[in-house]
Design an enzyme around this catalytic site. Structure first.
Site, short mmCIF file in Angstrom:
data_model
loop_
_atom_site.label_atom_id
_atom_site.label_comp_id
_atom_site.label_asym_id
_atom_site.label_seq_id
_atom_site.Cartn_x
_atom_site.Cartn_y
_atom_site.Cartn_z
N ASP A 105 0.86 -1.17 0.00
CA ASP A 105 0.00 0.00 0.00
C ASP A 105 0.90 1.23 0.00
OD1 ASP A 105 -2.74 0.84 -0.06
OD2 ASP A 105 -2.39 1.75 1.88
N LYS A 147 13.72 4.55 -11.79
CA LYS A 147 12.75 4.68 -10.70
C LYS A 147 13.06 3.68 -9.59
CE LYS A 147 7.88 4.76 -9.41
NZ LYS A 147 6.47 4.62 -9.79
P1 IMP Z 1 -2.29 2.14 -3.71
O1 IMP Z 1 -1.05 1.70 -3.01
O2 IMP Z 1 -2.52 1.28 -4.90
O3 IMP Z 1 -3.44 2.27 -2.79
O4 IMP Z 1 -1.94 3.55 -4.32
C1 IMP Z 1 -2.51 4.74 -3.89
C2 IMP Z 1 -2.49 5.76 -5.00
O5 IMP Z 1 -1.18 6.27 -5.14
C3 IMP Z 1 -2.91 5.21 -6.35
O6 IMP Z 1 -3.70 6.17 -7.01
C4 IMP Z 1 -1.60 5.02 -7.07
O7 IMP Z 1 -1.75 5.25 -8.46
C5 IMP Z 1 -0.72 6.08 -6.45
N1 IMP Z 1 0.66 5.58 -6.40
C6 IMP Z 1 1.12 4.53 -5.69
N2 IMP Z 1 2.41 4.31 -5.94
C7 IMP Z 1 2.78 5.26 -6.83
C8 IMP Z 1 4.00 5.53 -7.51
O8 IMP Z 1 5.01 4.83 -7.37
N3 IMP Z 1 3.98 6.58 -8.33
C9 IMP Z 1 2.87 7.36 -8.55
N4 IMP Z 1 1.71 7.13 -7.97
C10 IMP Z 1 1.66 6.08 -7.12
#
Ligand code: IMP
Length: 177
Positions: free
Chosen positions: A60, A157
């Site tokens: 997450d 990255k």
């Molecule tokens: P989750 O971990 O999938 O809940 O991500 C939360 C939000 O942050 C989502 O909208 C992802 O697209 C964004 N997000 C997570 N990791 C990254 C990253 O490495 N780069 C850009 N956006 C991210």
């Protein structure tokens, strides 16, 4: 073999740069509304462990903007879906302090073991415009040095990112057992 429970192709490709023997499991799990990424990941892992036998991780992540007191933070997915990068740039109009960081929490478990959490962060800033065509989510508005993450290829990255840091911490722990 390690399972990575995610529906996010971008996350999976980044993880493949760190773990050689990885399999994506797009099975979904409940993402609770909580104050920390740790709580979200730990709760998700409890559910996943009931459905998958074998070494498994989930992750997450969130974007924390200093001038917005850490917003969107645990709401990052919802904010990305609703106002998106252009909405964040608008919220930041006229704001001098552009400091922000990504945080990643990886939960890892295998049968008969209590889940463990591994964390990573990358500090940078919110730019004044979106740049680049790579990555996903907030990558194009988050800058480290002169480049946005959206301008970096996967290898670049994976040298600096929050996710690379948390996953490398898990990898080190696994290799050191
Ligand atoms: P989750 O971990 O999938 O809940 O991500 C939360 C939000 O942050 C989502 O909208 C992802 O697209 C964004 N997000 C997570 N990791 C990254 C990253 O490495 N780069 C850009 N956006 C991210």
């Amino acid at each position: 073999m390690l399972y990575f429970v995610t529906g996010n192709k971008g996350k999976f490709m980044e993880a493949q740069g760190i773990f050689k023997d990885l399999m994506q499991k797009n099975i979904g799990y409940t993402e609770i509304q909580a104050d920390t990424l740790e709580e979200v990941a730990a709760y998700g892992m409890k559910e996943v462990m009931e459905r998958l036998r074998g070494p498994v991780m989930l992750e997450d992540a969130g974007l924390f903007i200093e001038a917005l007191q850490g917003f969107p933070g645990v709401y990052s997915a919802y904010v990305q879906k609703t106002i998106g990068n252009s909405g964040i740039l608008r919220l930041m109009e006229g704001v001098q302090n552009r400091k922000a960081y990504f945080r990643s929490v990886v939960a890892y478990a295998e049968p008969g073991m209590e889940p463990r959490l591994f964390k990573g962060e990358v500090h940078g800033r919110i730019g004044f415009e979106a740049r680049g065509t790579k990555g996903f989510g907030y990558d194009q508005i988050f800058y480290v040095g002169e480049k946005s993450l959206g301008e970096m290829d996967l290898v670049e990255k994976n040298i600096i990112s929050h996710r690379a840091a948390s996953m490398k911490a898990l990898k080190e722990w696994l290799d050191g057992r």
